[in-house]
Design an enzyme around this catalytic site. Structure first.
Site: not given
Length: 319
Positions: A126, A148, A156
């Site tokens: 990440h 996204r 989320s």
């Protein structure tokens, strides 16, 4: 947000922030221009110091909650398809995150894989591009980056961190979570800087980076799976396409299939970690537009304006 003492192996002071909307149960550290969960910070520093990339490596890079689980499953299924078919894949009994080693947590496992006779190329992270170990940036290895719609990412992320084992915050205020994210204070954030780092590198440094947009993948999964396979060096043959191998991988890695597997309905990912995660938390909804149930008109206006400012001239669309 106050500076704290320089941590071992760091080259500059670290700043900290405790998330009040999580009842101060999660601490973020800011180092090298991005925020990281305290438990992951030392792993990131160790990777920067010791990790040596190989030209055959394939890095799955992403900001948290942007489709990482799905992308890991697809890449793993593509690379291992000659060894396992859809009826024998480890994905049937193993969480996708346990199939692909994580740079900030699994350095020992990655080194063990390198000593095997058959090198396993997949590694996930990440970390922002600017925080990657220099050996990754200077090597000829490949990077796959997924991103996204920012509104769905915020929702989320909100649900995910409120259900971590050491937070467990009931009725956490979404507005506070939104405002913190908007200010760029989030795990591996700011989100827009994370995306721009990889986007800039793909244009300026000549590094081989494949950009995949989560929403576009869902609209045309077959062509994107083929594109992914070709990019990482495991293209499908005509015989495989005619035999339905691509369709089988898509079905194996579908949200519905993975969510309903017993391994993904129970148990914990990294049960010994402070931030251990229930496996089922990686399979919440995978729904586009879920943000509409959470965002006020004011929030929509603020985040859209911010994205227009941050992504101007890139052609990237996150809203």
């Amino acid at each position: 947000m106050e500076p704290i003492a320089t941590m071992e192996n760091t080259l500059e002071p670290v700043a900290q922030h405790t998330c009040s909307w999580l009842n101060n149960s999660m601490k973020l550290l800011n180092y090298q221009g991005f925020w990281n969960i305290e438990d992951f910070h030392e792993g990131a520093l160790l990777a920067q110091k010791t990790f040596m990339a190989q030209s055959s490596d394939v890095f799955i890079c992403s900001y948290p909650k942007t489709g990482t689980t799905w992308l890991k499953a697809l890449a793993f299924a593509i690379i291992t398809r000659e060894k396992f078919d859809e009826s024998s894949s480890p994905l049937l009994t193993t969480l996708p995150h346990d199939c692909v080693p994580y740079l900030e947590k699994d350095l020992k496992k990655i080194e063990e894989n390198r000593n095997n006779s058959k090198h396993f190329p997949l590694v996930s992270t990440h970390l922002p591009y600017t925080a990657l170990p220099r050996s990754i940036v200077s090597s000829n290895c490949k990077i796959v980056y997924i991103y996204r719609n920012i509104k769905d990412v915020i929702v989320s992320y909100y649900h995910f961190v409120t259900k971590l084992s050491n937070t467990r915050v009931v009725d956490a205020p979404f507005e506070e979570a939104f405002n913190e994210f908007y200010r760029g204070i989030s795990w591996c954030g700011p989100y827009w800087d994370h995306i721009l780092g990889y986007w800039q590198a793909s244009h300026d440094d000549g590094h081989k980076i494949l950009f995949l947009k989560y929403e576009d993948m869902k609209k045309d999964i077959a062509s994107n799976v083929k594109r992914l396979a070709e990019f990482i060096g495991y293209p499908f043959s005509n015989e495989e396409e005619n035999a339905g191998v691509i369709d089988n991988i898509i079905k194996l890695c579908s949200f519905e299939n993975l969510r309903n597997l017993e391994v993904n309905k129970s148990g914990y990912h990294r049960p010994d970690d402070p931030y251990r995660v229930e496996n089922q938390l990686y399979f919440r909804k995978a729904k586009d537009g879920d943000w509409k149930e959470y965002f006020t008109d004011e929030m929509i206006e603020k985040i859209d304006k911010l994205m227009d400012e941050k992504l101007s001239g890139t052609g990237l669309v996150l809203k």
